[in-house]
Motif scaffolding. Structure first.
Motif, PDB file in Angstrom:
ATOM      1  N   ASN A   1      52.855  -8.786 -75.523  1.00  0.00           N
ATOM      2  CA  ASN A   1      52.247  -9.698 -74.566  1.00  0.00           C
ATOM      3  C   ASN A   1      50.869 -10.099 -75.057  1.00  0.00           C
ATOM      4  N   ASP A   2      50.560 -11.351 -74.944  1.00  0.00           N
ATOM      5  CA  ASP A   2      49.262 -11.856 -75.389  1.00  0.00           C
ATOM      6  C   ASP A   2      48.339 -11.987 -74.186  1.00  0.00           C
ATOM      7  N   THR A   3      47.792 -10.848 -73.767  1.00  0.00           N
ATOM      8  CA  THR A   3      46.807 -10.854 -72.686  1.00  0.00           C
ATOM      9  C   THR A   3      45.545 -10.181 -73.201  1.00  0.00           C
ATOM     10  N   LYS A   4      44.484 -10.283 -72.429  1.00  0.00           N
ATOM     11  CA  LYS A   4      43.253  -9.597 -72.804  1.00  0.00           C
ATOM     12  C   LYS A   4      43.523  -8.107 -72.887  1.00  0.00           C
ATOM     13  N   MET A   5      42.954  -7.450 -73.914  1.00  0.00           N
ATOM     14  CA  MET A   5      43.188  -6.035 -74.126  1.00  0.00           C
ATOM     15  C   MET A   5      41.890  -5.250 -74.035  1.00  0.00           C
ATOM     16  N   THR A   6      42.018  -4.030 -73.546  1.00  0.00           N
ATOM     17  CA  THR A   6      40.878  -3.126 -73.493  1.00  0.00           C
ATOM     18  C   THR A   6      41.292  -1.761 -74.031  1.00  0.00           C
ATOM     19  N   THR A   7      40.300  -0.956 -74.352  1.00  0.00           N
ATOM     20  CA  THR A   7      40.543   0.345 -74.961  1.00  0.00           C
ATOM     21  C   THR A   7      40.775   1.408 -73.883  1.00  0.00           C
ATOM     22  N   ASP A   8      40.981   2.637 -74.346  1.00  0.00           N
ATOM     23  CA  ASP A   8      41.171   3.749 -73.411  1.00  0.00           C
ATOM     24  C   ASP A   8      39.955   3.968 -72.530  1.00  0.00           C
TER      25      ASP A   8
ATOM     26  N   TYR B   1      41.312   3.461 -91.783  1.00  0.00           N
ATOM     27  CA  TYR B   1      41.481   2.319 -90.886  1.00  0.00           C
ATOM     28  C   TYR B   1      42.638   2.556 -89.915  1.00  0.00           C
ATOM     29  N   ILE B   2      43.766   3.041 -90.438  1.00  0.00           N
ATOM     30  CA  ILE B   2      44.932   3.279 -89.595  1.00  0.00           C
ATOM     31  C   ILE B   2      44.613   4.338 -88.536  1.00  0.00           C
ATOM     32  N   LYS B   3      43.926   5.394 -88.942  1.00  0.00           N
ATOM     33  CA  LYS B   3      43.557   6.438 -87.996  1.00  0.00           C
ATOM     34  C   LYS B   3      42.665   5.881 -86.889  1.00  0.00           C
ATOM     35  N   GLN B   4      41.721   5.030 -87.287  1.00  0.00           N
ATOM     36  CA  GLN B   4      40.821   4.429 -86.305  1.00  0.00           C
ATOM     37  C   GLN B   4      41.599   3.573 -85.312  1.00  0.00           C
ATOM     38  N   GLN B   5      42.490   2.731 -85.816  1.00  0.00           N
ATOM     39  CA  GLN B   5      43.231   1.837 -84.939  1.00  0.00           C
ATOM     40  C   GLN B   5      44.222   2.594 -84.064  1.00  0.00           C
ATOM     41  N   ASN B   6      44.797   3.671 -84.580  1.00  0.00           N
ATOM     42  CA  ASN B   6      45.737   4.464 -83.788  1.00  0.00           C
ATOM     43  C   ASN B   6      45.065   5.163 -82.631  1.00  0.00           C
ATOM     44  N   ASN B   7      43.767   5.357 -82.723  1.00  0.00           N
ATOM     45  CA  ASN B   7      43.035   6.089 -81.689  1.00  0.00           C
ATOM     46  C   ASN B   7      42.236   5.183 -80.761  1.00  0.00           C
ATOM     47  N   ILE B   8      42.416   3.862 -80.877  1.00  0.00           N
ATOM     48  CA  ILE B   8      41.543   2.958 -80.143  1.00  0.00           C
ATOM     49  C   ILE B   8      42.050   2.658 -78.740  1.00  0.00           C
ATOM     50  N   GLY B   9      43.329   2.795 -78.487  1.00  0.00           N
ATOM     51  CA  GLY B   9      43.884   2.493 -77.166  1.00  0.00           C
ATOM     52  C   GLY B   9      44.360   1.057 -77.067  1.00  0.00           C
ATOM     53  N   ARG B  10      45.437   0.841 -76.314  1.00  0.00           N
ATOM     54  CA  ARG B  10      46.026  -0.492 -76.215  1.00  0.00           C
ATOM     55  C   ARG B  10      46.423  -0.767 -74.759  1.00  0.00           C
ATOM     56  N   TRP B  11      45.459  -1.185 -73.968  1.00  0.00           N
ATOM     57  CA  TRP B  11      45.688  -1.495 -72.563  1.00  0.00           C
ATOM     58  C   TRP B  11      45.684  -3.005 -72.378  1.00  0.00           C
ATOM     59  N   ASN B  12      46.691  -3.519 -71.656  1.00  0.00           N
ATOM     60  CA  ASN B  12      46.778  -4.944 -71.394  1.00  0.00           C
ATOM     61  C   ASN B  12      46.328  -5.247 -69.965  1.00  0.00           C
ATOM     62  N   GLU B  13      45.376  -6.190 -69.839  1.00  0.00           N
ATOM     63  CA  GLU B  13      44.924  -6.615 -68.514  1.00  0.00           C
ATOM     64  C   GLU B  13      46.001  -7.509 -67.908  1.00  0.00           C
ATOM     65  N   ILE B  14      46.404  -7.199 -66.672  1.00  0.00           N
ATOM     66  CA  ILE B  14      47.530  -7.890 -66.048  1.00  0.00           C
ATOM     67  C   ILE B  14      47.114  -8.773 -64.875  1.00  0.00           C
ATOM     68  N   ALA B  15      46.237  -8.271 -64.007  1.00  0.00           N
ATOM     69  CA  ALA B  15      45.935  -9.007 -62.786  1.00  0.00           C
ATOM     70  C   ALA B  15      44.626  -8.499 -62.194  1.00  0.00           C
ATOM     71  N   THR B  16      44.216  -9.127 -61.110  1.00  0.00           N
ATOM     72  CA  THR B  16      43.110  -8.605 -60.309  1.00  0.00           C
ATOM     73  C   THR B  16      43.649  -8.293 -58.918  1.00  0.00           C
ATOM     74  N   ILE B  17      43.125  -7.224 -58.313  1.00  0.00           N
ATOM     75  CA  ILE B  17      43.526  -6.870 -56.940  1.00  0.00           C
ATOM     76  C   ILE B  17      42.271  -6.614 -56.123  1.00  0.00           C
ATOM     77  N   ASN B  18      42.409  -6.756 -54.815  1.00  0.00           N
ATOM     78  CA  ASN B  18      41.288  -6.567 -53.911  1.00  0.00           C
ATOM     79  C   ASN B  18      41.559  -5.398 -52.979  1.00  0.00           C
ATOM     80  N   VAL B  19      40.642  -4.449 -52.961  1.00  0.00           N
ATOM     81  CA  VAL B  19      40.691  -3.363 -51.991  1.00  0.00           C
ATOM     82  C   VAL B  19      39.858  -3.806 -50.803  1.00  0.00           C
TER      83      VAL B  19
END
Length: 363
Positions: free
Chosen positions: A289-296, A344-362
């Motif tokens: 999926n091509d969405t904004k990504m953030t780390t762990d 480099y591979i070790k660094q990238q494997n440890n960076i985290g791959r979270w995809n931003e999906i939506a916004t919600i309101n509490v």
């Protein structure tokens, strides 16, 4: 596992030369591995002559063979060896330990290949007597996809430009490739309420993951602070691709109920999703999926100091709270690892791959 030297002593066979071992001689080694590593994925080097491969796949092993891309004249691995191996593995007439479900073992254990010759550059060299035509390379990759391969060892050399389109298409199918197609979610949730998330997924690859990476949702503030997590009960190792790599993959539906604690303040939050390492909140799998990504840690995901942004056209959050994206990530396909690759591979494997999906309101 290589049970070296079981194949017949002839060039017209898959595997290495015969050292006189029988299946009875080799059974204890297979049994020892099963006993010592009951939960570790295992593969067996195959042959079209012996019976130990099917003996092993009956006991949970995957299978692998060498010399993918051998189109030699007369007898070749591609036209004779591999078809013979696959047929023999389940043949109750000629095999003393047949595996009648051999063609389904990819669902639980990996299928691996290693290319013939030293590199894909050898394949492209027209002066090489074993030179492959473009069509033969295409057929080689298609064969690996047809057999639901998870891994191809193409050896550590630069990829010829002529093969870049073929390899890009191939890598977009090889192994597992999970895509989040749709999310139906509660946009406004009362404080200490329940966020209901109904999602639909596909595996666009040709094999499953043989390890479960739990689907995990998290809430994150605009400054990157992680507020809460919810781990789904979904088992992605059961999300199989299409039986034929050219067909449409099945849709897998998941319903999650994210209980928000009383400690979560009213406000707007980002909803992220990741496929995480078991027992952690470390996202290990890159979604298609091509969405904004953030780390762990909730920060912007970067590769080579470049922030990954949404550069493609994606259907945004719409009025009925459905989010849909049917596109595919375009991966770079020129993989040539130098002496700095391990770091480099070790660094990238440890960076985290979270995809931003939506916004919600509490509220």
């Amino acid at each position: 596992m290589d049970l070296s030297g079981y194949a017949a002593k002839t060039s017209n066979s898959v595997g290495l030369v015969d050292n006189g071992y029988t299946l009875h001689n080799l059974e204890p080694y297979i049994a020892a591995l099963v006993h010592a590593f009951p939960h570790t994925p295992k593969t067996m080097l195959g042959t079209d002559k012996g019976d130990f491969l099917s003996y092993a796949t009956n006991r949970g092993f995957g299978w692998r063979v060498d010399c993918l891309g051998d189109w030699s004249k007369g007898w070749s691995e591609m036209e004779d060896g591999y078809p013979g191996l696959i047929a023999h593995a389940s043949d109750i007439q000629t095999n003393t330990a047949p595996d009648v479900l051999f063609d389904q073992r990819w669902k639980k254990s990996a299928v691996d290949f290693e290319i013939c010759q030293d590199s894909l550059q050898d394949w492209s060299n027209i002066k090489n007597p074993l030179h492959l035509t473009y069509d033969q390379v295409q057929q080689t990759f298609d064969f690996a996809l047809k057999e639901h391969a998870s891994l191809i060892d193409a050896k550590s050399h630069q990829i010829p430009n002529i093969y870049q389109p073929l390899l890009t298409a191939f890598l977009n199918k090889l192994g597992y490739r999970y895509q989040l197609n749709e999310v139906d979610y509660s946009r406004n949730i009362p404080k200490n309420g329940t966020l209901t998330i109904n999602s639909q997924w596909q595996n666009l690859g040709v094999a499953p993951s043989y390890i479960n990476y739990p689907v995990t949702w998290r809430l994150r503030t605009a400054n990157g602070s992680i507020i809460a997590y919810h781990t789904s009960n979904a088992k992605i190792e059961n999300w199989f691709p299409a039986a034929d790599y050219e067909d449409q993959s099945p849709i897998y539906k998941v319903s999650d109920h994210f209980q928000l604690g009383n400690q979560i303040s009213k406000g707007q939050y980002f909803l992220d999703v990741g496929l995480v390492e078991k027992g952690t909140y470390n996202a290990k799998v890159l979604l298609a999926n091509d969405t904004k990504m953030t780390t762990d840690t909730g920060q912007s995901y970067t590769i080579n100091n470049n922030v990954i942004k949404n550069n493609n056209s994606i259907v945004s959050y719409v009025d009925n709270n459905h989010y849909l994206y049917n596109g595919n990530v375009k991966y770079p396909s020129s993989f040539f690892f130098d002496k700095h690759s391990e770091q480099y591979i070790k660094q990238q494997n440890n960076i985290g791959r979270w995809n931003e999906i939506a916004t919600i309101n509490v509220i």
